[in-house]
Design a protein around this motif. Structure first.
Motif, PDB file in Angstrom:
ATOM      1  N   CYS A 115      -1.134  -3.172   5.841  1.00  0.00           N
ATOM      2  CA  CYS A 115      -2.031  -4.082   5.108  1.00  0.00           C
ATOM      3  C   CYS A 115      -1.720  -4.104   3.614  1.00  0.00           C
ATOM      4  O   CYS A 115      -1.753  -5.169   2.988  1.00  0.00           O
ATOM      5  CB  CYS A 115      -3.487  -3.687   5.348  1.00  0.00           C
ATOM      6  SG  CYS A 115      -4.053  -4.016   7.028  1.00  0.00           S
ATOM      7  N   ILE A 116      -1.414  -2.950   3.028  1.00  0.00           N
ATOM      8  CA  ILE A 116      -1.092  -2.919   1.597  1.00  0.00           C
ATOM      9  C   ILE A 116       0.221  -3.655   1.331  1.00  0.00           C
ATOM     10  O   ILE A 116       0.344  -4.395   0.353  1.00  0.00           O
ATOM     11  CB  ILE A 116      -1.057  -1.470   1.078  1.00  0.00           C
ATOM     12  CG1 ILE A 116      -2.484  -0.907   1.039  1.00  0.00           C
ATOM     13  CG2 ILE A 116      -0.421  -1.400  -0.307  1.00  0.00           C
ATOM     14  CD1 ILE A 116      -2.587   0.533   0.603  1.00  0.00           C
TER      15      ILE A 116
ATOM     16  N   ASP B 281       7.182 -10.686  -2.431  1.00  0.00           N
ATOM     17  CA  ASP B 281       7.720 -11.037  -1.110  1.00  0.00           C
ATOM     18  C   ASP B 281       8.442  -9.873  -0.459  1.00  0.00           C
ATOM     19  O   ASP B 281       8.520  -9.796   0.772  1.00  0.00           O
ATOM     20  CB  ASP B 281       8.677 -12.238  -1.242  1.00  0.00           C
ATOM     21  CG  ASP B 281       7.942 -13.504  -1.637  1.00  0.00           C
ATOM     22  OD1 ASP B 281       6.700 -13.472  -1.675  1.00  0.00           O
ATOM     23  OD2 ASP B 281       8.609 -14.521  -1.914  1.00  0.00           O
ATOM     24  N   PHE B 282       8.972  -8.950  -1.274  1.00  0.00           N
ATOM     25  CA  PHE B 282       9.598  -7.757  -0.706  1.00  0.00           C
ATOM     26  C   PHE B 282       8.549  -6.929   0.046  1.00  0.00           C
ATOM     27  O   PHE B 282       8.794  -6.458   1.162  1.00  0.00           O
ATOM     28  CB  PHE B 282      10.249  -6.934  -1.824  1.00  0.00           C
ATOM     29  CG  PHE B 282      10.919  -5.677  -1.327  1.00  0.00           C
ATOM     30  CD1 PHE B 282      12.041  -5.745  -0.516  1.00  0.00           C
ATOM     31  CD2 PHE B 282      10.414  -4.430  -1.670  1.00  0.00           C
ATOM     32  CE1 PHE B 282      12.654  -4.586  -0.055  1.00  0.00           C
ATOM     33  CE2 PHE B 282      11.022  -3.266  -1.217  1.00  0.00           C
ATOM     34  CZ  PHE B 282      12.148  -3.345  -0.402  1.00  0.00           C
ATOM     35  N   GLY B 283       7.378  -6.762  -0.567  1.00  0.00           N
ATOM     36  CA  GLY B 283       6.294  -6.066   0.118  1.00  0.00           C
ATOM     37  C   GLY B 283       5.838  -6.815   1.357  1.00  0.00           C
ATOM     38  O   GLY B 283       5.574  -6.217   2.414  1.00  0.00           O
ATOM     39  N   PHE B 284       5.768  -8.136   1.252  1.00  0.00           N
ATOM     40  CA  PHE B 284       5.311  -8.966   2.369  1.00  0.00           C
ATOM     41  C   PHE B 284       6.224  -8.826   3.583  1.00  0.00           C
ATOM     42  O   PHE B 284       5.764  -8.624   4.708  1.00  0.00           O
ATOM     43  CB  PHE B 284       5.255 -10.424   1.901  1.00  0.00           C
ATOM     44  CG  PHE B 284       4.661 -11.369   2.909  1.00  0.00           C
ATOM     45  CD1 PHE B 284       3.460 -11.085   3.518  1.00  0.00           C
ATOM     46  CD2 PHE B 284       5.305 -12.557   3.230  1.00  0.00           C
ATOM     47  CE1 PHE B 284       2.905 -11.971   4.446  1.00  0.00           C
ATOM     48  CE2 PHE B 284       4.763 -13.440   4.152  1.00  0.00           C
ATOM     49  CZ  PHE B 284       3.556 -13.139   4.761  1.00  0.00           C
TER      50      PHE B 284
ATOM     51  N   PHE C 295      -8.445  -1.241  -1.965  1.00  0.00           N
ATOM     52  CA  PHE C 295      -7.338  -1.609  -2.851  1.00  0.00           C
ATOM     53  C   PHE C 295      -7.418  -3.091  -3.202  1.00  0.00           C
ATOM     54  O   PHE C 295      -7.290  -3.478  -4.375  1.00  0.00           O
ATOM     55  CB  PHE C 295      -6.016  -1.283  -2.153  1.00  0.00           C
ATOM     56  CG  PHE C 295      -4.794  -1.629  -2.954  1.00  0.00           C
ATOM     57  CD1 PHE C 295      -4.449  -0.900  -4.082  1.00  0.00           C
ATOM     58  CD2 PHE C 295      -3.974  -2.676  -2.577  1.00  0.00           C
ATOM     59  CE1 PHE C 295      -3.316  -1.210  -4.822  1.00  0.00           C
ATOM     60  CE2 PHE C 295      -2.837  -3.002  -3.304  1.00  0.00           C
ATOM     61  CZ  PHE C 295      -2.515  -2.261  -4.441  1.00  0.00           C
ATOM     62  N   VAL C 296      -7.647  -3.926  -2.194  1.00  0.00           N
ATOM     63  CA  VAL C 296      -7.788  -5.370  -2.406  1.00  0.00           C
ATOM     64  C   VAL C 296      -8.960  -5.653  -3.340  1.00  0.00           C
ATOM     65  O   VAL C 296      -8.859  -6.458  -4.280  1.00  0.00           O
ATOM     66  CB  VAL C 296      -7.982  -6.088  -1.056  1.00  0.00           C
ATOM     67  CG1 VAL C 296      -8.316  -7.564  -1.263  1.00  0.00           C
ATOM     68  CG2 VAL C 296      -6.739  -5.949  -0.183  1.00  0.00           C
ATOM     69  N   LEU C 297     -10.079  -4.980  -3.112  1.00  0.00           N
ATOM     70  CA  LEU C 297     -11.297  -5.186  -3.901  1.00  0.00           C
ATOM     71  C   LEU C 297     -11.059  -4.867  -5.375  1.00  0.00           C
ATOM     72  O   LEU C 297     -11.415  -5.658  -6.264  1.00  0.00           O
ATOM     73  CB  LEU C 297     -12.413  -4.304  -3.338  1.00  0.00           C
ATOM     74  CG  LEU C 297     -13.797  -4.436  -3.976  1.00  0.00           C
ATOM     75  CD1 LEU C 297     -14.469  -5.733  -3.525  1.00  0.00           C
ATOM     76  CD2 LEU C 297     -14.677  -3.244  -3.597  1.00  0.00           C
ATOM     77  N   VAL C 298     -10.433  -3.730  -5.650  1.00  0.00           N
ATOM     78  CA  VAL C 298     -10.239  -3.293  -7.037  1.00  0.00           C
ATOM     79  C   VAL C 298      -9.230  -4.192  -7.756  1.00  0.00           C
ATOM     80  O   VAL C 298      -9.452  -4.580  -8.917  1.00  0.00           O
ATOM     81  CB  VAL C 298      -9.785  -1.818  -7.072  1.00  0.00           C
ATOM     82  CG1 VAL C 298      -9.371  -1.407  -8.478  1.00  0.00           C
ATOM     83  CG2 VAL C 298     -10.901  -0.914  -6.562  1.00  0.00           C
ATOM     84  N   ILE C 299      -8.130  -4.536  -7.088  1.00  0.00           N
ATOM     85  CA  ILE C 299      -7.142  -5.429  -7.706  1.00  0.00           C
ATOM     86  C   ILE C 299      -7.777  -6.777  -8.034  1.00  0.00           C
ATOM     87  O   ILE C 299      -7.572  -7.349  -9.118  1.00  0.00           O
ATOM     88  CB  ILE C 299      -5.929  -5.617  -6.770  1.00  0.00           C
ATOM     89  CG1 ILE C 299      -5.119  -4.321  -6.666  1.00  0.00           C
ATOM     90  CG2 ILE C 299      -5.034  -6.757  -7.268  1.00  0.00           C
ATOM     91  CD1 ILE C 299      -4.443  -3.880  -7.939  1.00  0.00           C
TER      92      ILE C 299
END
Length: 670
Positions: free
Chosen positions: A234-235, A188-191, A297-301
């Motif tokens: 986005c990240i 949530d900190f990132g969000f 990044f989304v794809l690999v995670i």
């Protein structure tokens, strides 16, 4: 043709569960004097969620058939400078679908809870919590701005904390809910950083206004770096999704959330909390489409989560944890689809997964009830003849999960595999391998659980941890398993129906039709769905063609391997365990991520905190600045006090010496 939706109807959708939660939570508990009993509490909350589901279904009909839409602000909370903080609803195809999934699964969980929690002292409190959970998720999916999105985001996190630790006298439950709360705070900190960057550079919290400025944001660099601002945004947003939707390495809270009652496992893992991250990234598709770095990044995670969490499911013996690791793996599949820009495929799998995963969790709870609260699949077996409804619905759910042609999971999972195959991102090769390998792994651990629970020898009388008798019969005489009451089996049947047919019925409008036309944005260069559309000739042809494809044979191989290892040659798994003990130990310790978090991150943070406290606070601030200042003043005053004798001739001598020094100094300067 209706083009607008009724505001009063939309308001009633989240408000009905909220009213039910407040009445049951206040008047049905000690806090409010226990004015209403169990029957009134569950009747009121079930009716409120049923009303919410009916209104959601009516909304979906208007959206899908009549093209109705709603995007308005209900009221303005405050205005700070030029920034408006508002509460409002955005209802389109994506929202309407999510509303129906959330309310239907929640309704099934409410009904199921009547039987499952029958003997629990916190019965009314539990109903209040799950209704509040439903309200929170509805506010999240119906929001038209990031402020309300964040409110719903945090609300589902808070209620999940209450639900995971529902049995607050159980130390493991308290540890699990604290773990979930802390790990989600990291995400949530990132969000909130991502939302803050949007506010800082776009000057708005409203979806429509922010998306209108997306092209301008894509031209900017993050201050002080050469990074694209849109990539950083986005990240940061996706880090929030990693926490909420349990992506590696922020997945560690989700298996431990099994410490809560089984109905909550179904609600958290199927339709609410863990799908919030998938929904959020889909809603933010106009931003994500502008950054291939973020998509990769989304794809690999997602690929890492889909593959490596599936491995952990193989060695689990707790029936709920097997299904929990299955959830992690399937969330990885959804995330992979997001990274491949196949957002509609991701939410399509979200929808199909919600039904069969809720079914599998509730069926697991039914099994636990039937075998008198044993959760270890090694001490079950042969339950098919004792629990026929639970058996057949579990089989249907398992077939849907592994992607059996014509079942719901087949259409969504195969579409994800195809979308990744069509992707041109750098991580697509690894992701394609991960989702294909995941097919075999999913089939293997799903049917390992199925065969050990429902087939083979009856082993429930061999459980070394069992407490036989329970006050009935002889002390050493085990109780036979039994089918669950109708309030448990009816939700299983009602969830089994969409688990079989929903994919067949909805794949065409949701993936290749106009259902998400104004909900999801695709960049022209990301053509995965366009390529898939060329090869799609209807759900029947897709199922028929699947019989010749690699995913089908991998799933079949997984089922066959599990059947051989656990039904025909049960000594083989033990032999493999001995031969590959280091790998088994690695999996049993969950890749040592919990150890790393507790011994490196947590202890490191504690050591840093202690160092700052001891070194910074005690020695520098207290010792140097605070205490040092008064000690200096004390020393100076003590020294000066010694020369203040009070004798006039001492002062006169001092003045003469001072004049002499000054005269000498000025003469020396000349």
């Amino acid at each position: 043709m209706s083009q607008t939706l009724s505001l009063s109807t939309l308001l009633a959708v989240p408000m009905a569960p909220l009213v039910g939660a407040l009445v049951a939570g206040i008047l049905g508990t000690k806090f409010g004097g226990n004015w209403i009993g169990r029957r009134m509490s569950h009747s009121l909350t079930i009716f409120s969620v049923f009303l919410s589901f009916v209104l959601s279904a009516m909304t979906l009909k208007s959206v899908a058939l009549d093209g109705a839409r709603f995007n308005e602000t209900l009221y303005t909370w405050m205005v700070v400078g030029g920034l408006k903080m508002e509460i409002g609803f955005l209802v389109d195809g994506l929202t309407a679908m999510m509303m129906c999934v959330v309310t239907f699964v929640s309704l099934m969980v409410h009904i199921y809870t009547v039987g499952y929690m029958e003997e629990d002292d916190g019965y009314n409190r539990f109903f209040a919590y799950i209704s509040l959970f439903t309200f929170s998720m509805l506010m999240l999916v119906m929001s038209n701005n990031m402020l309300q999105l964040f409110f719903g985001w945090e609300a589902v996190g808070l209620v999940s904390y209450l639900l995971i630790g529902f049995w607050f006298n159980k130390p493991t439950a308290i540890f699990a809910n604290m773990k979930a709360f802390l790990v989600n705070r990291v995400g949530d900190f990132g969000f909130i950083l991502g939302i803050g960057l949007i506010v800082a550079f776009a000057g708005t919290l409203n979806y429509t206004e922010a998306f209108a400025k997306a092209a301008d944001l894509a031209k900017l660099s993050f201050p002080g770096t050469d990074w694209m601002l849109i990539t950083v945004i986005c990240i940061c947003l996706f880090i929030g999704a990693m926490g909420k939707s349990a992506q590696f390495p922020l997945h560690v809270w989700l298996p431990d959330s099994m410490e809560g009652p089984t109905p909550i496992s179904a609600l958290i893992h199927a339709a609410t909390m863990v799908t919030a991250g998938i929904f959020m990234v889909t809603r933010m598709s106009p931003l994500f489409e502008l950054s291939e770095t973020a998509l990769n990044f989304v794809l690999v995670i997602g690929a890492i989560t889909a593959l490596f969490m599936g491995f952990l499911g193989i060695i689990q013996n707790d029936i709920k944890r097997v299904v929990a690791y299955s959830t992690l793996s399937q969330l990885g599949y959804m995330t992979v689809a997001l990274g491949a820009s196949a957002y509609s495929v991701a939410v399509f799998h979200l929808m199909t997964h919600a039904f069969f995963k809720a079914l599998l969790f509730l069926a697991a709870g039914s099994v636990i009830m039937g075998v008198h609260h044993n959760q270890d699949i090694r001490w079950m077996g042969g339950l098919r003849k004792y629990m026929p409804i639970t058996w057949i619905t579990s089989l249907l759910g398992s077939l849907a999960l592994i992607g059996t042609p014509l079942f719901a999971g087949f259409y969504s999972k195969d579409s994800i595999i195809e979308a990744v195959h069509e992707s041109h991102l750098p991580g697509a090769g690894f992701a394609s391998f991960a989702v294909l390998a995941g097919v075999f792994i999913t089939a293997f651990y799903s049917f390992r659980m199925y065969f050990l629970v429902f087939h083979g020898k009856e082993r429930f009388d061999q459980n070394p941890d069992a407490h036989h008798g329970h006050g009935h019969g002889h002390h050493n005489e085990p109780q036979l398993p039994h089918e669950s009451p109708w309030v448990v089996t009816v939700p299983l049947v009602l969830l089994a129906i969409p688990s079989v047919v929903i994919g067949f019925m909805t794949i065409e409008p949701m993936l290749y039709g106009a259902f998400f036309k104004d909900s999801i944005f695709f960049a022209e260069k990301h053509e995965a769905l366009k390529e898939m559309a060329k090869a799609f000739h209807g759900p029947v042809q897709m199922a028929w063609h699947a019989l010749t494809t690699l995913p089908f044979w991998l799933a079949l191989a997984g089922v066959a391997t599990s059947y051989y290892m656990y039904m025909i040659n049960p000594a083989l798994p033990t032999a493999i365990k001995k031969a590959a003990l280091p790998i088994y130990t690695l999996l049993e310790n969950k890749y040592y991520l919990d150890w790393f978090n507790e011994n490196v991150l947590a202890r490191g943070a504690r050591a840093l905190g202690t160092g700052l406290w001891k070194g910074g606070d005690e020695y520098v601030i207290d010792g140097g600045l605070v205490n040092g200042s008064w000690k200096l003043v004390d020393w100076v005053s003590g020294t000066v006090r010694r020369v203040q004798t009070g004798y006039l001739y001492h002062y006169a001598l001092g003045m003469i010496l001072g004049v002499f020094v000054l005269m000498t100094y000025f003469v020396w300067l000349k």
